[in-house]
Write an enzyme that holds these catalytic residues in place. Structure first.
Site, PDB file in Angstrom:
ATOM      1  N   LYS A  64       0.868  -1.178   0.000  1.00 10.72           N
ATOM      2  CA  LYS A  64       0.000   0.000   0.000  1.00 10.72           C
ATOM      3  C   LYS A  64       0.906   1.230   0.000  1.00 10.72           C
ATOM      4  CE  LYS A  64      -3.871   2.046   2.606  1.00 10.72           C
ATOM      5  NZ  LYS A  64      -4.753   1.893   3.789  1.00 10.72           N
TER       6      LYS A  64
ATOM      7  N   SER B 261     -10.123  -0.239   7.062  1.00  2.97           N
ATOM      8  CA  SER B 261      -9.474  -0.019   5.767  1.00  2.97           C
ATOM      9  C   SER B 261      -8.823  -1.247   5.139  1.00  2.97           C
ATOM     10  CB  SER B 261      -8.430   1.091   5.884  1.00  2.97           C
ATOM     11  OG  SER B 261      -9.063   2.340   5.780  1.00  2.97           O
TER      12      SER B 261
ATOM     13  N   SER C 278      -9.766   2.140   2.906  1.00  3.85           N
ATOM     14  CA  SER C 278      -8.819   2.847   2.075  1.00  3.85           C
ATOM     15  C   SER C 278      -7.822   1.963   1.348  1.00  3.85           C
ATOM     16  CB  SER C 278      -8.047   3.837   2.947  1.00  3.85           C
ATOM     17  OG  SER C 278      -7.197   3.145   3.841  1.00  3.85           O
TER      18      SER C 278
END
Lengths: 486, 476
Positions: A76, A175, A151
């Site tokens: 990420k 997330s 997210s």
């Protein structure tokens, strides 16, 4: 190979059925073919990936390879990666090349993984749909008109679409788990303090926790094995031995006590989603588990509390992005105030600015007690709810999200509705507990996830409970049909 | 109207740890800009602070020394404001739960009166970097070497009633932190600096007047001058019918005035909240006991011991214990001088301190060691040299590495104690100055000094003064 689990890929590498370089090139080709429409990667580090794959192949040749050696994964874009742009999906950090590696990144590199690149996300991890990214929304591989969740939407999408064997993610209010549910992958958020936060760009420090998005619980165990552990650079990381997660996957579930929070099976939960979860519960009964109802009475307060604490922390965490030392700086500032105002005004997106303002407000003189202090008190009540429930049950089970993936732009104009898509996941962060989202079916062709919540440092048990379910079902092995870009 | 002055001080003492409060970077002063700032000090994305345990120990020592309460559970908080030399956009400090709570310290004024000054609290925090405005052609340079340097901010009660009291308090704290070995006290380098809160009220009034805060004063002299200036300004303003506004003022040492920086209305809302990156600091009895065991002898106790053990006057003991190093020098000198305490005290307070001041040196880098000084004092005590000749020996000691005995020997400075030799010289002088002899014998006693002078001159100062006196008196 791209439909295989990390465990299968690792086995194939060790059996020398494929080299890491071949595998890495295969994934890089797939990224070129399919990511144009999915938009899951912000940065692909092709040359580095191949070089690292070649290095991994040498380890295989020397017989020095470990479980994760040569396995292509993605990070990420919230994790600092030395020499590689680390943008947090923000214009603010579009030009930021991290000069150091996050502890997580370094640990996985030490374990021999090959990083393919950095995945798209909501800007500074603030969002539940991956639409707040400076680099554009990520599309759900199962339905390109739908969001992948957020997210960690990019990390979820690359695993779902077979554009990486696994990915790192971070979870502040859901997330990892919410996008895992929405894309049909397995998402593990460990106990707060289990995985180092050093080098993970902070959103809300008391809630953020790094974890993984994988095809299976077995894969999650492999990832956590490499990521977990005490880090002297993170004062909130906990000095506790890391168990052998893979070794505990196959324990029998006979006599396991599963709690269903009545508050999670109520108004707002889509009937079809509930049906998928009920089917999963039936499987657990067959596996010998005992299912009882529990209550988490302060559930309805989790979202309001979260939207006081998380913005408060983020309002300070994001102050360093001021245009002075790194990141975006506005053109031709006339003075210091202009430099600050325009760099931050132009560098941050709407959702980030909204949360900074909320945070500054709840911390300001005269409001601190009414908002921040009160929220902290309620946070303790929420944690106590879980501790109370765990006196009677071993794990808590429920839906990960109230609905399957919604369409792009559907909730963008209405932040409150958007915030409510994290209703079942947020309390877990407030309590610091570990939780995992596991695929349990489809509604209208879109995946549905089930969440298992464990007591503090009960990751091994969660992985065991999830793995046993996955041994009985194949929801986690489903793959979307992708159309190659022209 | 009679005005009463009310002063409270906030002292920032830089703790002399090797590394910074939340990172491993060095705290050494004077390095090239930004060479002692690591990723944590720069506030890079993703970094986290880790508390340097040494600062906790130092704060605990300070608390024990002022008989304060050590908080068993203190908390770091973020103080939010934007400034280019504040890398994270917040300073990690302590707000609601400081590590040191409610202590007190006794000060002594020049007239000998003593007074207890309350210490409200002392908390740990990180220093900011420095903004450099020169040499950047209208732009500002940022040096983050100082960012993350540990500070102990010591906040007093508004217990001081004059600039002199404020200076005495500041000096006392200055001496204490150096005794404890937690701060080098170097004011020129900014290791020890203070802000002063000043207000006035009519004599006898209970409630406090509106205060102003004078920022960043870095010498004892400036504290006194800044406060006196500010008090005068406030009195004049009120007596002219004006009102004091609560504000922060900057003392300009060159112009000798204070100037407004910002008023209360412009005061910042720092939005303090507990730093989620750091755990509370929990201190138990065992830790405190271990700290207590390492407490050095503190200034007041040392001074009393000097009075008792060395029979020094209160003033002399005060001077000699004003710093731990000076006190150690004195005690080493006494040992080397075989117990000549009075001589040691006088020579250190006179010649040694004078010499150090002249050359801008500190006692720790004195060119004359306590051992060599002691060697000379022995020779004064055993009458090998006179006090007057000793000044020459001292000069030579100061300038060279030689021992006192070698200097006395090689320069022939040994005192003449042979009464026959002295008598011979005296006889000659009496014979050559018959006029003066007559006047002296007629009652002009003052002339005695003249004869002593003549004898000393003739003997190059080496004659034993007591013997000269004695023989002269007899012969005259």
């Amino acid at each position: 190979m791209h439909t295989q689990t990390l465990a299968q890929i690792s086995a194939a590498l060790h059996a020398k059925k494929i080299s890491s370089e071949e595998l890495t090139r295969d994934y890089l080709t797939r990224i070129k073919s399919f990511d144009g429409s999915i938009n899951a990667y912000i940065t692909v580090t092709e040359e580095e990936a191949i070089a690292n794959a070649q290095r991994a192949d040498k380890l295989f040749a020397k017989g020095e390879a470990g479980a994760l050696t040569g396995v292509p994964i993605a990070h990420k874009d919230i994790f600092c990666t030395q020499g590689v742009r680390t943008s947090c999906a923000s214009k603010m950090l579009d030009n930021f090349i991290a000069p150091y590696n996050a502890t997580c990144v370094a640990k996985l590199a030490d374990a021999g993984v090959v990083s393919l690149g950095k995945t798209n996300m909501d800007e500074f991890a603030m969002g539940s749909s991956n639409e707040t990214s400076f680099y554009g929304a990520v599309k759900n591989p199962w339905a390109l008109e739908a969001v992948p969740g957020g997210s960690s939407g990019g990390s979820a999408a690359v695993v779902a679409a077979g554009l990486a064997a696994a990915a790192t993610g971070t979870d502040t209010g859901g997330s990892i788990r919410q996008p895992a549910a929405l894309t049909g992958v397995t998402g593990l958020k460990p106990t707060y303090g289990r995985v180092s936060r050093y080098g993970m760009i902070a959103f809300a420090s008391s809630l953020d926790q790094g974890g993984s998005l994988t095809r299976s619980a077995e894969d999650a165990a492999m990832m956590l094995q490499a990521m977990a552990g005490f880090d002297a650079k993170d004062s909130t990381s906990i000095d506790k031995p890391v168990p052998d997660y893979s070794a505990e996957l196959n324990h029998s579930l006979q006599g396991l006590r599963i709690g269903l929070p009545k508050e999670y099976f109520s108004e707002g939960l889509a009937a079809e989603v509930e049906q998928c979860v009920q089917d999963a519960i039936t499987h657990y009964r067959k596996l010998g588990a005992e299912v009882v109802e529990v209550s988490l009475p302060h559930t309805d307060l989790a979202i309001p509390v979260y939207y006081v604490i998380a913005p408060a922390e983020c309002s300070a965490n994001l102050s360093r992005f001021d245009g002075v030392r790194f990141g975006y700086r506005c053109k031709d500032p006339v003075d210091l105030e202009d430099l600050y105002k325009r760099s931050r005004g132009e560098g941050f997106g709407t959702e980030v600015k909204r949360r900074i303002m909320m945070g500054a407000y709840v911390l300001s003189a005269g409001y601190y007690d009414a908002y921040y202090l009160k929220a902290q008190r309620i946070r303790r009540l929420i944690r106590d709810d879980f501790l109370q429930a765990f006196k009677n049950v071993d794990v808590i089970l429920g839906p990960t999200t109230p609905t399957p993936a919604f369409n792009l732009a559907e909730k963008q104009k209405d932040p409150i509705t958007m915030y409510f898509s994290d209703i079942y996941t947020i309390a877990v962060n407030l309590a610091g507990l570990p939780a995992i989202s596991v695929p349990v079916g489809f509604v209208g062709g879109r995946p549905v996830g089930m969440q298992l919540i464990g007591g503090l440092f009960e990751e091994a048990r969660l992985l065991n409970v999830a793995h046993k379910f996955q041994m009985e079902t194949d929801w986690h092995l489903q793959t979307p049909i992708l159309k190659a870009d022209q | 109207m009679q005005w009463e002055v009310v002063i409270g001080l906030e002292i920032h003492a830089q703790l002399n740890t090797k590394s910074k409060i939340f990172s491993g970077a060095s705290t050494a002063y004077g390095a090239a800009p930004n060479t002692q700032a690591c990723e944590v000090d720069l506030g890079l994305p993703g970094v986290l602070p880790v508390l340097n345990e040494e600062v906790v120990r130092m704060a605990a020592l300070f608390a024990l020394a002022i008989d304060a309460n050590v908080s068993r559970h203190s908390v770091f908080a973020r103080k939010n404001y934007f400034y280019p030399d504040l890398p994270k956009g917040y300073q990690i400090s302590q707000f609601e739960r400081p590590i040191v709570e409610t202590g007190s310290i006794e000060i002594e004024l020049e007239d000998g009166t003593r007074k207890i000054i309350g210490v409200t609290r002392a908390h740990l925090e990180e220093d900011a970097g420095k903004s450099l405005h020169e040499d950047f052609h209208g732009m500002t340079g940022i040096d983050l070497n100082r960012a993350g340097t540990p500070l102990l901010e010591i906040v007093s009660e508004p217990d001081m009633r004059s600039a002199q009291e404020a200076v005495a308090y500041m000096k006392k704290i200055h001496s204490l932190v150096q005794y404890l070995g937690i701060c080098d006290g170097n004011m020129a380098e900014g290791s020890f600096r203070c802000d002063a809160n000043v207000s006035i009220r009519p004599q006898g009034q209970k409630e406090l007047g509106t205060r102003t805060e004078l920022k960043n004063i870095n010498s004892f002299r400036f504290v006194e001058r800044a406060i006196n200036y500010e008090v005068q300004r406030q009195i004049e303003l009120i007596e002219e019918g004006g009102k004091i506004t609560q504000e922060t003022r900057l003392y300009d040492a060159d112009a000798h005035e204070t100037r407004s920086m910002r008023s209360k209305e412009e005061a910042m809302d720092y939005r303090y909240f507990p730093d989620p990156d750091l755990l509370p600091v929990v201190i138990d009895d065992g830790y405190l006991d271990a700290c207590r065991a390492t407490l050095p002898e503190l200034p007041d106790a040392k001074r009393q011991r000097f009075i008792d053990e060395y029979a020094l006057s209160v003033d002399d003991a005060g001077v000699l214990t004003s710093s731990r190093d000076l006190a150690a020098y004195f005690e080493a000198t006494v040992v080397a001088a075989k117990g000549e305490t009075k001589l040691a005290a006088n020579w250190i307070m006179g010649e040694v301190i004078g010499g150090l001041n002249k050359s801008g040196l500190d006692i720790t880098n004195s060119p004359l060691s306590a051992e060599r000084l002691g060697g000379m004092l022995i020779r004064i005590a055993d009458d090998t040299i006179s006090g007057k000749i000793a000044k020459q020996v001292f000069e030579a000691l100061w300038q060279s590495d030689e021992e006192a005995d070698a200097i006395i020997e090689s320069r022939g400075l040994k005192q003449v104690t042979d009464s026959g030799a002295i008598e011979k010289v005296i006889d000659e002088i009496i014979a050559n100055n018959s006029g003066q002899v007559e006047q002296y014998r007629a009652g002009k006693d003052k002339l005695f000094g003249f004869f002593v002078g003549q004898v000393m001159k003739a003997m190059q100062g080496k004659a034993n003064p007591a013997q000269v006196n004695e023989i002269l008196k007899k012969k005259l």
